[in-house]
Design a protein around this motif. Structure first.
Motif, PDB file in Angstrom:
ATOM      1  N   VAL A 167      26.545  47.042  41.892  1.00  0.00           N
ATOM      2  CA  VAL A 167      27.543  48.097  41.702  1.00  0.00           C
ATOM      3  C   VAL A 167      28.571  48.072  42.826  1.00  0.00           C
ATOM      4  O   VAL A 167      29.787  48.140  42.595  1.00  0.00           O
ATOM      5  N   GLU A 168      28.108  47.958  44.060  1.00  0.00           N
ATOM      6  CA  GLU A 168      29.021  47.954  45.207  1.00  0.00           C
ATOM      7  C   GLU A 168      29.912  46.718  45.206  1.00  0.00           C
ATOM      8  O   GLU A 168      31.106  46.802  45.531  1.00  0.00           O
ATOM      9  N   ALA A 169      29.334  45.565  44.856  1.00  0.00           N
ATOM     10  CA  ALA A 169      30.133  44.338  44.811  1.00  0.00           C
ATOM     11  C   ALA A 169      31.235  44.451  43.760  1.00  0.00           C
ATOM     12  O   ALA A 169      32.391  44.070  43.995  1.00  0.00           O
ATOM     13  N   PHE A 170      30.890  45.010  42.591  1.00  0.00           N
ATOM     14  CA  PHE A 170      31.890  45.168  41.535  1.00  0.00           C
ATOM     15  C   PHE A 170      32.946  46.185  41.955  1.00  0.00           C
ATOM     16  O   PHE A 170      34.142  45.996  41.718  1.00  0.00           O
ATOM     17  N   GLU A 171      32.532  47.279  42.592  1.00  0.00           N
ATOM     18  CA  GLU A 171      33.461  48.316  43.034  1.00  0.00           C
ATOM     19  C   GLU A 171      34.451  47.748  44.042  1.00  0.00           C
ATOM     20  O   GLU A 171      35.659  48.001  43.965  1.00  0.00           O
ATOM     21  N   ARG A 172      33.944  46.972  44.978  1.00  0.00           N
ATOM     22  CA  ARG A 172      34.824  46.357  45.978  1.00  0.00           C
ATOM     23  C   ARG A 172      35.835  45.419  45.309  1.00  0.00           C
ATOM     24  O   ARG A 172      37.023  45.429  45.628  1.00  0.00           O
ATOM     25  N   MET A 173      35.346  44.599  44.374  1.00  0.00           N
ATOM     26  CA  MET A 173      36.221  43.669  43.663  1.00  0.00           C
ATOM     27  C   MET A 173      37.300  44.420  42.887  1.00  0.00           C
ATOM     28  O   MET A 173      38.471  44.043  42.877  1.00  0.00           O
ATOM     29  N   LEU A 174      36.920  45.516  42.229  1.00  0.00           N
ATOM     30  CA  LEU A 174      37.864  46.286  41.428  1.00  0.00           C
ATOM     31  C   LEU A 174      38.967  46.885  42.305  1.00  0.00           C
ATOM     32  O   LEU A 174      40.158  46.814  41.963  1.00  0.00           O
ATOM     33  N   ILE A 175      38.593  47.459  43.440  1.00  0.00           N
ATOM     34  CA  ILE A 175      39.603  48.030  44.347  1.00  0.00           C
ATOM     35  C   ILE A 175      40.487  46.926  44.916  1.00  0.00           C
ATOM     36  O   ILE A 175      41.714  47.057  44.994  1.00  0.00           O
ATOM     37  N   ASP A 176      39.874  45.810  45.300  1.00  0.00           N
ATOM     38  CA  ASP A 176      40.620  44.677  45.851  1.00  0.00           C
ATOM     39  C   ASP A 176      41.640  44.168  44.834  1.00  0.00           C
ATOM     40  O   ASP A 176      42.819  43.971  45.160  1.00  0.00           O
ATOM     41  N   ASN A 177      41.209  43.970  43.603  1.00  0.00           N
ATOM     42  CA  ASN A 177      42.111  43.489  42.554  1.00  0.00           C
ATOM     43  C   ASN A 177      43.273  44.454  42.326  1.00  0.00           C
ATOM     44  O   ASN A 177      44.434  44.059  42.193  1.00  0.00           O
ATOM     45  N   THR A 178      42.949  45.735  42.263  1.00  0.00           N
ATOM     46  CA  THR A 178      43.975  46.738  41.983  1.00  0.00           C
ATOM     47  C   THR A 178      44.968  46.843  43.138  1.00  0.00           C
ATOM     48  O   THR A 178      46.180  46.979  42.917  1.00  0.00           O
ATOM     49  N   MET A 179      44.483  46.777  44.363  1.00  0.00           N
ATOM     50  CA  MET A 179      45.374  46.801  45.523  1.00  0.00           C
ATOM     51  C   MET A 179      46.322  45.599  45.508  1.00  0.00           C
ATOM     52  O   MET A 179      47.512  45.720  45.811  1.00  0.00           O
ATOM     53  N   ARG A 180      45.801  44.442  45.142  1.00  0.00           N
ATOM     54  CA  ARG A 180      46.642  43.239  45.089  1.00  0.00           C
ATOM     55  C   ARG A 180      47.691  43.365  43.984  1.00  0.00           C
ATOM     56  O   ARG A 180      48.862  43.006  44.180  1.00  0.00           O
ATOM     57  N   ARG A 181      47.273  43.858  42.849  1.00  0.00           N
ATOM     58  CA  ARG A 181      48.197  43.968  41.721  1.00  0.00           C
ATOM     59  C   ARG A 181      49.337  44.933  42.025  1.00  0.00           C
ATOM     60  O   ARG A 181      50.475  44.717  41.626  1.00  0.00           O
ATOM     61  N   HIS A 182      49.030  46.012  42.779  1.00  0.00           N
ATOM     62  CA  HIS A 182      50.057  47.018  43.106  1.00  0.00           C
ATOM     63  C   HIS A 182      50.633  46.830  44.503  1.00  0.00           C
ATOM     64  O   HIS A 182      51.322  47.715  45.014  1.00  0.00           O
ATOM     65  N   LYS A 183      50.340  45.661  45.107  1.00  0.00           N
ATOM     66  CA  LYS A 183      50.909  45.303  46.410  1.00  0.00           C
ATOM     67  C   LYS A 183      50.720  46.397  47.463  1.00  0.00           C
ATOM     68  O   LYS A 183      51.634  46.743  48.214  1.00  0.00           O
ATOM     69  N   GLY A 184      49.508  46.977  47.475  1.00  0.00           N
ATOM     70  CA  GLY A 184      49.163  47.938  48.515  1.00  0.00           C
ATOM     71  C   GLY A 184      49.631  49.352  48.276  1.00  0.00           C
ATOM     72  O   GLY A 184      49.517  50.201  49.167  1.00  0.00           O
ATOM     73  N   SER A 185      50.141  49.654  47.098  1.00  0.00           N
ATOM     74  CA  SER A 185      50.597  51.023  46.799  1.00  0.00           C
ATOM     75  C   SER A 185      49.383  51.922  46.564  1.00  0.00           C
ATOM     76  O   SER A 185      48.735  51.855  45.519  1.00  0.00           O
ATOM     77  N   ILE A 186      49.089  52.784  47.525  1.00  0.00           N
ATOM     78  CA  ILE A 186      47.925  53.662  47.437  1.00  0.00           C
ATOM     79  C   ILE A 186      48.033  54.605  46.237  1.00  0.00           C
ATOM     80  O   ILE A 186      47.056  54.824  45.506  1.00  0.00           O
ATOM     81  N   VAL A 187      49.230  55.142  46.002  1.00  0.00           N
ATOM     82  CA  VAL A 187      49.429  56.082  44.895  1.00  0.00           C
ATOM     83  C   VAL A 187      49.129  55.407  43.561  1.00  0.00           C
ATOM     84  O   VAL A 187      48.429  55.963  42.703  1.00  0.00           O
ATOM     85  N   ALA A 188      49.646  54.174  43.383  1.00  0.00           N
ATOM     86  CA  ALA A 188      49.423  53.452  42.128  1.00  0.00           C
ATOM     87  C   ALA A 188      47.944  53.149  41.919  1.00  0.00           C
ATOM     88  O   ALA A 188      47.426  53.249  40.801  1.00  0.00           O
ATOM     89  N   VAL A 189      47.246  52.790  42.999  1.00  0.00           N
ATOM     90  CA  VAL A 189      45.815  52.489  42.901  1.00  0.00           C
ATOM     91  C   VAL A 189      45.033  53.757  42.564  1.00  0.00           C
ATOM     92  O   VAL A 189      44.117  53.735  41.729  1.00  0.00           O
ATOM     93  N   MET A 190      45.387  54.880  43.202  1.00  0.00           N
ATOM     94  CA  MET A 190      44.717  56.153  42.905  1.00  0.00           C
ATOM     95  C   MET A 190      44.864  56.511  41.432  1.00  0.00           C
ATOM     96  O   MET A 190      43.907  56.928  40.780  1.00  0.00           O
ATOM     97  N   GLU A 191      46.080  56.323  40.892  1.00  0.00           N
ATOM     98  CA  GLU A 191      46.336  56.683  39.499  1.00  0.00           C
ATOM     99  C   GLU A 191      45.556  55.773  38.550  1.00  0.00           C
ATOM    100  O   GLU A 191      44.954  56.242  37.585  1.00  0.00           O
TER     101      GLU A 191
END
Length: 442
Positions: free
Chosen positions: A394-418
């Protein structure tokens, strides 16, 4: 990602410049035109990402003088010269000076395209090789390539820094595909010999006589033996286990005569030995103890936990950029399958799976699970026998999901939160937990 190549066209006749440029542009080349050699030299430097097409007869600096200037600046820059009928002897002399080739007027446009294609391919290879050599001479850059936050990788990076500075012989062991040659380069690059020669040879690639000549001389073709070429630097012996008893004795004698610290550092890599044997059994004891005073054993991929997902994400990003398509989105089930796969080919196998996953995604078919199943038809069971707690998956998948989303939104915290429906405080806590930092994505 493939490096974009240019074609610089230099001719004092505007009609000729334009016609060559138009033809090459229709053939898919990125062209740039110059009315004189003097103007071209303002834009063409030692790392010019392309090739040059130039007339020989020009006012001011002619094509021959231009060629000599370019060769003095970068001898690896392909220059194609255009000649009139009477200029052929000059063109032949230009080839001796370093021109890539020449075309005699009137020339076939298809021949121009063919030459430009070959020249740009040669230029791309030259620049890529230079970039690789530069990268392999930079210890910090190499260590950054050893991706992962698992305890095994943290220890490996620390070992490289410590043993690199120790400046003595090193033995590297580990399963195939774990990155042993990359570690050898890193050891050289972070040590006191970083600016010196680094040469490598596979002991399994030659017959005993050929290897003896290549290592110790005399070589039939007159080349300098590697023991001399690497003097003062590092020699990397891959497949050390393939050395015959006689060559092990000669290597031991070479080590003994060098003293301490050694004049030439030896980094020996073992790529395969029987599962029930040790390196100490493969090599003669006196050579083993000379080389194995400092030993690095690389961790297999299956022992690196969530590093598998981190590596897979980075690789699919790189391949998707190269192939001009979207990277595949990994589901929770696929993440678990990646973590559980035995990976007998280690990182090398993971690279192949990542590339095929991107190609599949571009076609809109297939799955990561099918790739793993196809790989494992020849290598054994699909899953490792070592179970892991559900919490780890679960933790490995969670980390991967956040990492992927951060990369896709180029570090935009607001976009990742949404996208992930996470409050800011929860996202911050999870990023801190998984050692993810916003500045790495901006």
């Amino acid at each position: 990602m493939a490096r974009a190549m240019k074609v610089a066209i230099v001719d004092d006749e505007a009609d000729m410049r334009q016609s060559i440029s138009q033809w090459l542009a229709l053939s898919g080349f990125d062209t740039e035109t110059f009315p004189s050699a003097e103007e071209a030299l303002k834009s063409i430097g030692p790392e010019f990402p392309g090739v040059v097409v130039s007339d020989i007869k020009m006012p001011g600096m002619d094509g021959m003088a231009f060629l000599k200037k370019l060769m003095g600046m970068d001898s690896g820059l392909p220059v194609i010269l255009i000649t009139g009928h009477g200029d052929v002897p000059m063109a032949v002399e230009a080839m001796r000076v370093g021109a890539y080739d020449f075309l005699e007027k009137p020339f076939n446009p298809d021949r121009m395209t063919e030459l430009a294609k070959k020249a740009t391919q040669a230029r791309r290879m030259t620049l890529d090789n230079r970039a690789l050599r530069k990268e392999l001479s930079d210890g910090a850059t190499i260590i950054q390539k050893l991706i992962g936050h698992s305890p095994a990788m943290e220890r490996l990076r620390e070992d490289i820094l410590d043993i690199g500075q120790a400046d003595t012989h090193v033995l590297i062991d580990g399963e195939t595909g774990t990155g042993k040659t990359l570690v050898a380069h890193a050891l050289h690059a972070v040590g006191p010999r970083a600016g010196k020669k680094f040469v490598t040879i596979s002991c399994a690639a030659y017959s005993e006589d050929q290897l003896a000549a290549r290592l110790f001389g005399p070589a039939e073709d007159g080349t300098i033996p590697l023991s001399e070429e690497a003097r003062g630097g590092t020699i990397c012996l891959e497949d050390i286990e393939a050395l015959s008893g006689a060559l092990q004795a000669r290597l031991l004698a070479l080590i003994a005569e060098q003293g301490l610290p050694p004049e030439t550092r030896i980094i020996a890599i073992c790529n395969r030995h029987a599962p029930d044997t040790t390196l100490e059994q493969v090599l003669r004891p006196d050579l083993y103890y000379r080389l194995g005073a400092m030993t690095i054993v690389l961790p297999p991929l299956r022992a690196r936990g969530e590093d598998i997902l981190t590596l897979f994400n980075r690789l699919t990003e790189q391949f998707s950029e190269e192939y001009g398509c979207d990277a595949p989105q990994v589901t929770a089930q696929e993440a678990a399958q990646l973590l559980q796969a035995p990976w007998p080919g280690n990182v090398r196998q993971l690279v192949n799976v990542a590339e095929r996953a991107v190609l599949q995604n571009r076609r809109g078919s297939g799955s990561i699970a099918s790739l793993l199943m196809a790989d494992n038809e020849a290598t054994g069971p699909q899953l490792t026998t070592e179970g892991k707690p559900l919490k780890d998956y679960v933790e490995a998948f969670e980390r991967m999901l956040i990492d992927n989303t951060m990369r896709r939104h180029k570090g935009s915290i607001v976009a990742v939160m949404e996208e992930l429906c996470l409050p800011r405080r929860t996202l911050n806590e999870k990023m801190a937990k998984y050692n993810l930092q916003r500045q790495d994505y901006v």
